[in-house]
Design a protein around this motif. Structure first.
Motif, PDB file in Angstrom:
ATOM      1  N   GLU A   3      45.215 -14.572  40.497  1.00 24.15           N
ATOM      2  CA  GLU A   3      45.614 -13.233  41.254  1.00 24.15           C
ATOM      3  C   GLU A   3      46.312 -13.790  42.559  1.00 24.15           C
ATOM      4  O   GLU A   3      47.361 -12.835  42.812  1.00 24.15           O
ATOM      5  N   ASP A   4      46.057 -14.897  43.214  1.00 25.96           N
ATOM      6  CA  ASP A   4      47.025 -15.265  44.197  1.00 25.96           C
ATOM      7  C   ASP A   4      48.432 -15.107  43.763  1.00 25.96           C
ATOM      8  O   ASP A   4      49.296 -14.821  44.449  1.00 25.96           O
ATOM      9  N   VAL A   7      50.023 -11.896  43.567  1.00 23.48           N
ATOM     10  CA  VAL A   7      50.183 -11.307  44.963  1.00 23.48           C
ATOM     11  C   VAL A   7      51.545 -12.007  45.544  1.00 23.48           C
ATOM     12  O   VAL A   7      52.404 -11.247  46.031  1.00 23.48           O
ATOM     13  N   ARG A  23      50.949 -10.038  53.292  1.00 26.77           N
ATOM     14  CA  ARG A  23      50.239 -10.349  51.945  1.00 26.77           C
ATOM     15  C   ARG A  23      49.365  -9.074  51.793  1.00 26.77           C
ATOM     16  O   ARG A  23      49.312  -8.667  50.850  1.00 26.77           O
ATOM     17  N   SER A  24      48.968  -8.375  52.909  1.00 25.65           N
ATOM     18  CA  SER A  24      47.755  -7.367  52.632  1.00 25.65           C
ATOM     19  C   SER A  24      48.663  -6.206  51.774  1.00 25.65           C
ATOM     20  O   SER A  24      47.964  -5.382  51.133  1.00 25.65           O
ATOM     21  N   SER A  27      49.320  -6.839  48.406  1.00 28.12           N
ATOM     22  CA  SER A  27      48.172  -6.784  47.497  1.00 28.12           C
ATOM     23  C   SER A  27      47.676  -5.324  47.296  1.00 28.12           C
ATOM     24  O   SER A  27      47.600  -5.059  46.009  1.00 28.12           O
ATOM     25  N   THR A  28      47.994  -4.597  48.100  1.00 23.56           N
ATOM     26  CA  THR A  28      47.765  -3.063  47.879  1.00 23.56           C
ATOM     27  C   THR A  28      48.745  -2.396  47.063  1.00 23.56           C
ATOM     28  O   THR A  28      48.534  -1.904  46.207  1.00 23.56           O
ATOM     29  N   LEU A  30      50.384  -4.039  44.765  1.00 22.39           N
ATOM     30  CA  LEU A  30      49.972  -4.519  43.448  1.00 22.39           C
ATOM     31  C   LEU A  30      48.943  -3.689  42.850  1.00 22.39           C
ATOM     32  O   LEU A  30      49.064  -3.126  41.601  1.00 22.39           O
ATOM     33  N   LEU A  31      47.953  -3.434  43.853  1.00 22.35           N
ATOM     34  CA  LEU A  31      46.825  -2.629  43.121  1.00 22.35           C
ATOM     35  C   LEU A  31      47.297  -1.371  42.716  1.00 22.35           C
ATOM     36  O   LEU A  31      46.683  -0.603  41.697  1.00 22.35           O
ATOM     37  N   GLU A  34      48.641  -1.203  39.616  1.00 19.55           N
ATOM     38  CA  GLU A  34      47.758  -1.112  38.409  1.00 19.55           C
ATOM     39  C   GLU A  34      46.758   0.043  38.292  1.00 19.55           C
ATOM     40  O   GLU A  34      46.429   0.465  37.147  1.00 19.55           O
ATOM     41  N   LEU A  35      46.470   0.585  39.317  1.00 15.58           N
ATOM     42  CA  LEU A  35      45.586   1.720  39.183  1.00 15.58           C
ATOM     43  C   LEU A  35      46.115   3.160  39.163  1.00 15.58           C
ATOM     44  O   LEU A  35      45.326   3.892  38.833  1.00 15.58           O
ATOM     45  N   LEU A 191      45.041   6.167  47.540  1.00 18.98           N
ATOM     46  CA  LEU A 191      44.868   4.434  48.203  1.00 18.98           C
ATOM     47  C   LEU A 191      45.472   4.775  49.496  1.00 18.98           C
ATOM     48  O   LEU A 191      46.275   5.770  49.617  1.00 18.98           O
ATOM     49  N   HIS A 193      47.299   2.955  53.083  1.00 16.19           N
ATOM     50  CA  HIS A 193      47.529   1.720  53.776  1.00 16.19           C
ATOM     51  C   HIS A 193      48.113   1.996  55.163  1.00 16.19           C
ATOM     52  O   HIS A 193      48.753   3.165  55.008  1.00 16.19           O
TER      53      HIS A 193
END
Lengths: 295, 394
Positions: A3-4, A7, A23-24, A27-28, A30-31, A34-35, A191, A193
């Motif tokens: 997973e790392d 990201v 990174r945060s 990560s969002t 990436l999510l 996917e979602l 989502l 952010h």
């Protein structure tokens, strides 16, 4: 570890496209891919919310479709509109050919005469596009409700033709500046952010990446100055775009280091301070203090 | 949950994790995060995508999923740590994070109740009195808190009630605009084609109406001027009225607000600021007021001196005050008279008027009464709602 890596990949792709993200945020994002939920970005003006959408479209190598919201935005400018002029001309031509009224009607209300506006365009692409709905808080509640429906069903119904289903699901990014509070229903579906002002290191990297001519010393000083400036109680805090403008302006003015001439610096502050109050309140003494801190 | 926790070694690990996730989402919901069942499902997908072992990514992922506004964003980490990190048993965590710091255990049930009641209110819009929702179904903001609507602002003590009221007051203000504008827009949306002009224009295209001409709209919005009393005697109300003013300012394109106590201060700029946190703190400062007696007449005088240019034939002046004044009544009547002469309508809202047995007997109030077009109570939501028709009838 896998997973790392994902990201890191994302972060790297963003950097290659010209966007330096924490990174945060990576990560969002990436999510988000996917979602397949819409992503709501909030944050002060000038922190790069809109830029994220542009960069994502580059990363996915897909088109970017942008809908700028404003008060009074309606279906005609957001979803679809009939091309009246064409229709009228077509009627004239059909009249000459003695086509029956029913046939004529069928012909002029076909997709050929339908003008696609951003939302309809976004769901009828071959490849999933990035759909940026900018400043959703400026549109009124009615439009927000319509948008909710579109985002859950992914289809548009046009009374004259029927329902147009989505051929692809767009990646939807919404941005908001908090002009009014958004409905809970919309917030819940997305989502979320919150994009903050960048930290020192990040902003320095951005300045270096965007204005390569700037020397390491000046870049460091410029960023330090802006970071200090943001801590003051300003009406309109300078965003990243302002930092870049200012750095470019200083380069133009042949300033190599911030501790040179106060007057030149004062003059160039028009790039950073965008309201009369702010430029009035920030006196020379205050600027000198900030400069001393930055150097 | 305890049973799950004891058989964890034997039972299916993934089942346990799923349950823990669902429980976390529910905890978030109990803490006023806007989440539903769909989020419980998606939390599993987030966990699958982020990996349950990677706490940082799981944190970011769940944060993106569960948060929906900046306040959530700021307090998410605390909730996450309390639930997932070892050393924090769940029962130590209080449903409301702010309350958790104040009281350890005894306040727990109390706090839980208030949290639940506010959630219940938020989750069932339009549940109260259906009659007023029926006319257009757009009254969600006001009818969600039907019980709050008739409660005196003064009786509200709990922060959760206060928050709910703040929101309601603002959304009410917003709704008023919708009404006002709907009338204003009906001209535009019903956009009648101006046939005569259209035909005239079409002559050069052989009679085909290629360029349509529409009838322009006529209606204009009123100009609102709010003057809010922030003296000590109004301290229970002034904060809410300032929020109300903020709501009106945000939606009426042509509105300005002033606060006064011993002197008059323009506050439109402060209120219009988009950062809610900053507005809140400056409102709190304004609404605390300054020491010294209230001089309504003098303050209205400085309004007349400096801001009289705001007054025109479509302005509505709303004074929000309890009428307790240390100045001379003559001064007040003179200044009110000046305002009255230059505006369309003068409205005086008095929060005391809603109280049983109150009659306007103070000298200032009595002196002002003949000049006022509308003297109305403003002690609860219902009374503010009634204002709407006054604002539209112009």
């Amino acid at each position: 570890m896998r997973e790392d890596n994902a990201v890191n990949d994302m972060q790297e792709k963003l950097v290659n496209a010209g966007y330096i993200a924490e990174r945060s945020l990576s990560s969002t994002l990436l999510l988000f891919t996917e979602l397949q939920r819409p992503l709501l970005l909030e944050g002060d003006a000038g922190v790069g919310k809109t830029e994220i959408a542009r960069v994502l479209s580059q990363v996915f190598a897909c088109p970017l479709i942008r809908l700028q919201c404003y008060e009074g935005l309606d279906v005609n400018s957001a979803v679809y509109e009939w091309n009246y002029q064409h229709q009228l001309l077509a009627i004239k031509l059909l009249e000459q050919d003695h086509v029956s009224a029913q046939n004529a009607e069928q012909q002029i209300f076909s997709e050929q005469y339908l003008l696609q506006r951003p939302l309809l365009q976004a769901i009828t692409q071959q490849q999933s596009p990035v759909l940026l709905i900018d400043e959703i808080d400026r549109a009124d509640e009615e439009f927000e409700a319509y948008l909710l429906e579109l985002l859950s069903d992914f289809q548009v119904s046009v009374p004259e033709i029927g329902t147009i289903p989505a051929t692809s699901r767009p990646y939807v990014i919404l941005t908001s500046n908090g002009t009014r509070e958004l409905s809970d229903a919309l917030r819940r579906r997305c989502l979320y952010h919150y994009v903050e002002y960048p930290e020192f290191d990040k902003e320095l990297r951005i300045v270096n990446a965007r204005i390569p001519d700037i020397g390491p010393q000046l870049a460091r000083q410029v960023v330090a100055f802006v970071q200090e400036l943001r801590k003051l109680d300003l009406r309109k805090k300078p965003g990243i775009a302002e930092t870049l403008d200012w750095a470019a302006a200083l380069l133009r003015l042949d300033v190599n280091t911030l501790d040179s001439d106060v007057q030149t610096i004062m003059d160039s502050l028009v790039c950073l301070l965008k309201t009369r109050e702010d430029s009035y309140n920030l006196g020379e003494l205050e600027v000198q203090r900030l400069m001393a801190k930055a150097v | 949950m305890t049973t799950l926790a004891t058989n964890d070694s034997k039972s299916d690990m993934s089942g346990l994790i799923q349950a823990r996730l669902v429980e976390f989402v529910r905890l978030a919901r109990d803490n006023d995060f806007q989440v539903g069942v769909a989020e419980e499902v998606d939390a599993q997908r987030v966990a699958a995508s982020c990996g349950i072992m990677n706490s940082q990514r799981l944190r970011w992922g769940l944060r993106a999923l569960l948060c929906s506004e900046q306040q959530d964003w700021a307090r998410f980490d605390e909730l996450f740590d309390a639930y997932w990190l070892p050393g924090n048993v769940k029962s130590h965590y209080q449903p409301m994070p702010s309350a958790a710091m104040q009281s350890e255990l005894n306040g727990k049930t109390n706090v839980q109740n208030s949290a639940q009641s506010s959630i219940a209110a938020a989750d069932t819009p339009g549940h109260g009195d259906g009659s007023d929702a029926a006319d257009d179904g757009a009254r969600e903001g006001a009818s969600a808190g039907e019980n709050l609507a008739t409660m005196d602002f003064q009786q509200m003590t709990e922060t959760s009630q206060m928050r709910a009221m703040e929101r309601l007051v603002e959304s009410l203000a917003r709704f008023m605009r919708r009404r006002a504008i709907r009338r204003y827009r009906s001209g535009k949306q019903g956009r009648r084609i101006h046939l005569r002009a259209t035909l005239r224009n079409s002559l050069r295209f052989g009679g085909t109406p290629l360029n349509l001409v529409f009838r322009a709209r006529r209606k204009r919005q009123p100009r609102l001027i709010l003057i809010v009393d922030v003296s000590r005697s109004m301290s229970m109300y002034s904060y809410l009225f300032l929020r109300f003013a903020r709501g009106l300012l945000n939606v009426f394109s042509d509105a300005s607000a002033f606060a006064y106590h011993t002197r008059l201060v323009p506050i439109s700029e402060t209120l219009r600021h988009s950062d809610l946190f900053r507005v809140r703190s400056s409102l709190a400062m304004i609404s605390q007021g300054w020491s010294g007696g209230t001089r309504i007449g003098e303050c209205l005088g400085s309004f007349n001196d400096d801001y009289a240019r705001l007054l025109n034939s479509r302005s509505i002046v709303i004074v929000i005050s309890d009428g307790l004044d240390t100045g001379e009544p003559e001064d007040l009547t003179r200044q009110l008279g000046l305002i009255k002469a230059r505006c369309r309508k003068l409205i005086w809202l008095n929060p005391l008027l809603g109280r049983q047995g109150y009659e306007p007997k103070t000298r200032s109030m009595l002196a002002a009464l003949p000049l006022i077009d509308l003297f109305a109570p403003a002690h609860n939501l219902q009374s503010l709602k009634n204002l709407e028709s006054e604002l539209i009838a112009l």
